[in-house]
Design an enzyme around this catalytic site. Structure first.
Site, short mmCIF file in Angstrom:
data_model
loop_
_atom_site.label_atom_id
_atom_site.label_comp_id
_atom_site.label_asym_id
_atom_site.label_seq_id
_atom_site.Cartn_x
_atom_site.Cartn_y
_atom_site.Cartn_z
N CYS A 333 4.61 17.69 50.67
CA CYS A 333 3.18 17.94 50.83
C CYS A 333 2.40 16.62 50.81
O CYS A 333 2.50 15.83 51.74
CB CYS A 333 2.70 18.92 49.77
SG CYS A 333 1.16 19.74 50.20
N HIS A 430 6.70 23.69 49.57
CA HIS A 430 7.03 23.61 48.14
C HIS A 430 8.06 24.68 47.79
O HIS A 430 8.23 25.66 48.52
CB HIS A 430 5.79 23.85 47.29
CG HIS A 430 4.74 22.80 47.40
ND1 HIS A 430 4.85 21.58 46.78
CD2 HIS A 430 3.54 22.80 48.04
CE1 HIS A 430 3.75 20.86 47.03
NE2 HIS A 430 2.94 21.59 47.79
#
Length: 485
Positions: A333, A430
């Site tokens: 991310c 994630h």
């Protein structure tokens, strides 16, 4: 009929989240339909829900303890700090803008109807709601307009158990002092107290426990020893991360720079649980270790600011040296965005509009856009043929030549980017390391043989936590003190 009870603490990090998870699992094992609820949370470690929103990760763990899927009603107000004084405000799972702390303090009471709406809607399918407070009700400067502690408890008519932390010392003053500074109305909402994180012979505190009861007039629900398996459960607070690392251990060395606005660090939990992994949180002022096999850049709530912090520590130089030595790098991310050639924020989403150079280890470019991506996804790791699942929670669109080497696929679409030599990788997803087959295949590249079943490890720990709470806390008394709402 739905009943409720609220656990408030004498301060932050007294163990409320964990005790609530244990209570929920214990009551669920008694046959009750239990739901977690936290009116207001402040955390950059968020979970994505099935209804496409986000809540604090502690409430996601508590939902797991209850045996139900996380829902945005479990944490209707989530504050995600972006700076020393400002935060992104998430209302019932959706981003509602950014506010400075002073502005939020003036406006927070306007959110009470949304909080109560979520609370009562959540109660429709439950026998018991276990509510978690935030911080401390003794912060009298925050009482006006409060929606997190006594403001909520009095508005919703929920009885309160006050919990102190004996590990930090002064627990008698914590509890008695909290009663002393609270109003008569707020004190009337408290039904009892408990003491958490005791170490050693509990009988040595019998007189202290009785003194608290005598001074406050509240019954004790228990003195709860330190739960030794706490590190096996996903961490909510970034302050818990150093304790989960095993610096100085043996095995594959994974170095994680501890950036100021680190977010969604639940990616580290499965790696920290691996016996063959030496996970090291690298604190400011410490260089990245030369012996690292992998440098992992995790998520950030403010990518551009954290990139500046990384450079200020000299970690960009350490990272370049690590790559020259043949080391591997994975960015998740915000960490993925940092690894590119540039990050542009034309709308000023993270601060003043800016365009900054990235670390340049991936040939990609990121542009911050107002749209926030929130979803649960299933995927595939083509190199190993393993399936995996994950979630995305980010702003920004990333493009560039290295995206043609997407090393994962999610819902049939290539995901991420990889350098030509394969040693630098990144992605927006994630939670990928919770997938056992993928994690094992990934760690095999670093000589790690894994047999860990992560989800089973968490479930067994929740059961052990429930047994711990049942043994040392008077759950029957707690249930009798709960009230219909």
């Amino acid at each position: 009929m739905t009943r409720a009870i609220m656990i408030q603490g004498t301060g932050s990090n007294v163990g409320k989240s964990m005790i609530v998870a244990g209570l929920i699992r214990a009551c669920m094992r008694r046959g009750l339909r239990v739901r977690p609820f936290k009116p207001q949370n402040m955390s950059n470690n968020a979970a994505v829900t099935e209804d496409g929103g986000e809540i604090g990760r502690a409430q996601a763990l508590q939902a797991r303890a209850a045996g139900v899927a996380p829902h945005t009603d479990m944490n209707p107000i989530l504050l995600k700090p972006q700076s020393a004084t400002g935060a992104q405000v998430v209302v019932q799972g959706r981003m509602a803008g950014q506010q400075e702390a002073a502005e939020f303090g003036r406006n927070k009471q306007t959110l009470m109807p949304r909080v109560l709406e979520s609370f009562h809607r959540l109660g429709r399918g439950a026998d018991l709601i276990v509510v978690e407070g935030a911080g401390s009700p003794a912060e009298t400067n925050l009482r006006a307009g409060d929606i997190a502690n006594m403001g909520f408890a009095t508005a919703a008519g929920v009885p309160v158990i006050l919990m102190g932390d004996i590990d930090r010392g002064g627990v008698i003053a914590q509890i008695v002092g909290t009663q002393a500074v609270m109003s008569e109305e707020d004190n009337a909402q408290v039904r009892g107290f408990a003491v958490n994180k005791f170490r050693g012979d509990r009988s040595l505190f019998d007189a202290g426990r009785d003194d608290i009861a005598r001074r406050t007039g509240w019954p004790s629900l228990g003195v709860i020893p330190w739960f030794d398996q706490a590190h096996r459960l996903p961490a909510e607070d970034v302050m818990d991360l150093p304790a989960r690392a095993r610096s100085g251990g043996t095995g594959c060395v994974i170095a994680v720079p501890r950036l100021p606005r680190i977010a969604n660090f639940d990616d580290l939990d499965p790696l920290a649980a691996e016996p063959g992994v030496d996970l090291r949180m690298i604190m400011p002022g410490t260089p990245l270790p030369a012996e690292a096999d992998l440098v992992l850049l995790v998520g950030s709530k403010a990518t551009i600011a954290d990139l500046a912090a990384l450079r200020a520590e000299g970690w960009d130089i350490d990272l370049a040296a690590h790559i020259r030595r043949g080391g591997h790098v994975l960015g998740l991310c915000g960490g993925y965005q940092m690894l590119g050639r540039s990050i542009s924020d034309p709308h000023g989403i993270e601060g003043p509009p800016s365009d900054v150079a990235g670390l340049g280890h991936l040939d990609i470019h990121t542009v911050m856009e107002p749209k926030k991506h929130l979803s649960l996804k299933t995927g595939h790791h083509p190199a190993s043929g393993t399936a995996l699942s994950g979630y995305e929670i980010h702003i920004g669109e990333t493009t560039g030549p290295d995206c043609a080497r997407g090393w994962l696929t999610f819902d049939g679409t290539p995901e991420g980017a990889m350098s030509g030599n394969g040693r630098v990788q990144g992605c927006y997803m994630h939670g990928i390391f919770t997938s056992d087959a993928f994690r094992r295949a990934y760690l095999t590249n670093f000589g790690v043989t894994s047999s860990l079943v992560f989800d089973r490890n968490v479930e067994e720990t929740l059961d052990a936590l429930a047994a711990h709470v049942e043994r040392y806390m008077d759950v029957d008394l707690l249930l009798s003190l709960s009230e219909e709402v």
